[in-house]
Scaffold this motif. Structure first.
Motif, PDB file in Angstrom:
ATOM      1  N   ASP A 184       7.388   2.447   2.267  1.00  7.80           N
ATOM      2  CA  ASP A 184       6.099   2.020   1.721  1.00  7.80           C
ATOM      3  C   ASP A 184       6.204   0.619   1.138  1.00  7.80           C
ATOM      4  O   ASP A 184       7.276   0.161   0.728  1.00  7.80           O
ATOM      5  N   ASN A 423       3.920   1.253   5.118  1.00  3.99           N
ATOM      6  CA  ASN A 423       2.873   2.087   4.546  1.00  3.99           C
ATOM      7  C   ASN A 423       2.297   1.495   3.260  1.00  3.99           C
ATOM      8  O   ASN A 423       3.031   0.894   2.460  1.00  3.99           O
ATOM      9  N   GLY A 435       0.875  11.593   9.619  1.00  4.84           N
ATOM     10  CA  GLY A 435       1.900  10.750   9.040  1.00  4.84           C
ATOM     11  C   GLY A 435       3.212  10.843   9.793  1.00  4.84           C
ATOM     12  O   GLY A 435       3.321  11.495  10.836  1.00  4.84           O
ATOM     13  N   VAL A 443      -0.864   4.780  12.842  1.00  4.87           N
ATOM     14  CA  VAL A 443      -0.850   3.662  11.913  1.00  4.87           C
ATOM     15  C   VAL A 443      -2.051   2.776  12.202  1.00  4.87           C
ATOM     16  O   VAL A 443      -2.453   2.592  13.356  1.00  4.87           O
TER      17      VAL A 443
END
Length: 470
Positions: A184, A423, A435, A443
């Motif tokens: 992330d 992310n 996910g 995405v």
């Protein structure tokens, strides 16, 4: 050139090269690059799929003009020469987890829909790797001095044992700093320890449970599970998320539909194994041997903080320990349950082994530690961490701060590194977009574009630093 010029150049590169970027992602997604050790061979140490994807990634990099090296199928790299041999690194992985059930889109091709790319690896980690590779190419085209050589590493064994980086360390020195686009944003400066275990029951005499299969991989909350038991369907109650089917001859099939989730964020999932274990125990669909194991298993799969099996703990950097029971099956008349724990610095692996072994010994089962990674931590005020963080803030205007995670990325395998995007978990996806590790993995194209610009600026900023081993 200044940082504003870098951002503008990145935007122009993306707009010009997006069709090629999407095509490169599609090329890699179309390769089912899951580990298959049974089919491993020379040049294919993790099976033909990962080797094929690695070769394809190196072909893409070579087509960009980079000097490439394939390390006997274990790992590969592409270099952009700088003024010194000191390296700044990026590492992504070309292997993926199995597709698993529940897909509504073809898992091994890229589907573009409503601004999203769907397909296994579009998010974890083929899509982000292609974006970061193009960022390195964009950096190479900028009119600037590059103090450091850039090396992009393509791994082929991240999803299982990371043996690829073990091989790399045996043959090459680490970059001075490396990041991976496999988590992330903004900047992750630490990762919990990783601990996998395998719990095997005693051989079951005269079993009531003839089949019990759940989950796909150890490092995910299992989304599906099924059991075949000796019972009469007419005597069994309905239950939420369970389908009860009369198989005839005094047999009943129990299918569970949970919610798949990565083991780093188990609170996002619903364990299908737990659903079946709860049902079997509540309806006495087990003999005494089976009950002893199931009662232990229930404690494991019902409490993602480890409190059920006595390993709950937390620290100031990483927060609480997490645990999931990823898979279960029956092997030679014995239950085999796997576990995945992400642990902070307030407990040791020896303590986990001791606590778990005492409980499994008590029910005649065995406990084996099958994967061990110690916690990884770089201080958040480190200059490289701050360079990445500043690039993220400059491009997005977002004020999210550096953080730690429970996931295990390549960053922890190097002397100094971080995970960095793609992310942005605070931005929700539509319900039909899955996910990482789940069905319909996808995405947002806008997210990839933003990530690309961040990476170009971040690489530019890293080139301005005085690295320790220059």
């Amino acid at each position: 050139m200044d940082r504003n010029d870098v951002v503008k150049a990145a935007e122009e590169y993306w707009d010009k090269n997006w069709p090629a970027i999407k095509g490169d992602i599609a090329t890699l997604v179309e390769i089912p690059s899951t580990e298959d050790l049974d089919a491993a061979g020379p040049g294919e140490p993790y099976g033909p799929g990962p080797a094929k994807a690695l070769a394809a990634a190196l072909d893409i990099a070579a087509g960009m003009g980079f000097e490439t090296t394939n390390c006997d199928g274990h790992i590969g790299f592409a270099d952009l020469a700088g003024d010194t041999p000191t390296q700044l690194g990026i590492i992504g992985h070309m292997d993926v987890v199995p597709a698993g059930p529940g897909w509504t889109f073809p898992p091994f091709e890229v589907t573009e829909k409503d601004g999203y790319l769907i397909g296994r690896g579009t998010l974890d980690d083929k899509g982000p790797s292609v974006v970061a590779l193009h960022a390195m190419k964009c950096l190479g085209e900028l009119p600037m001095d590059r103090r450091y050589t850039m090396r992009f590493l393509f791994g082929a064994n991240e999803e299982t044992s990371m043996a690829d980086v073990v091989y790399y360390h045996e043959h090459y020195d680490d970059p001075a700093f490396i990041f991976t686009p496999d988590a992330d944003f903004p900047t992750c400066y630490g990762e919990k320890g990783g601990f996998d275990g395998r719990i095997t029951s005693a051989k079951i005499d005269d079993p009531v449970i003839l089949e019990f299969d759940g989950g796909v991989v150890t490092n995910a909350v299992p989304g599906v599970a099924t059991a075949l038991v000796k019972a009469h369907a007419a005597n069994l109650p309905a239950a939420e998320r369970l389908t009860i089917t009369d198989e005839g001859d005094g047999l009943v099939r129990i299918d569970a539909e949970g919610v798949n989730a990565h083991a780093a964020w188990p609170e996002r999932g619903i364990s299908a194994i737990k659903l079946i274990v709860d049902y079997l125990l509540a309806n006495n669909l087990c003999n005494e041997q089976e009950r002893a194991f199931l009662e232990f298993d229930q404690k494991l799969v019902s409490h993602t903080d480890g409190s059920g099996v006595g390993i709950a703990t937390a620290d100031e950097y990483f927060g609480p320990l997490t645990v999931v029971g990823g898979t279960i099956h029956i092997e030679d008349g014995r239950f085999v349950q796997t576990m995945d724990s992400r642990w902070p610095t307030s407990i040791t692996s020896d303590e986990i082994i001791d606590i778990m072994t005492k409980q499994t010994d008590a029910i005649g089962a065995t406990f084996e530690n099958t994967l061990l990674m110690v916690p990884f931590l770089v201080k958040p005020d480190d200059p490289e961490i701050q360079a990445l963080q500043n690039a993220f803030h400059e491009v997005t205007g977002d004020d999210h701060q550096p953080f730690t995670i429970g996931g295990g990325t390549y960053a922890r395998e190097f002397k100094k590194g971080a995970s960095f995007g793609v992310n942005m978990p605070w931005i929700p996806n539509p319900d039909w977009v899955g996910g990482e590790h789940g069905p319909d993995e996808g995405v947002a194209i806008d997210l990839l574009r933003t990530s690309f610009i961040i990476y170009v600026l971040g690489l530019y900023d890293l080139q301005q630093l005085d690295l320790a081993d220059e």
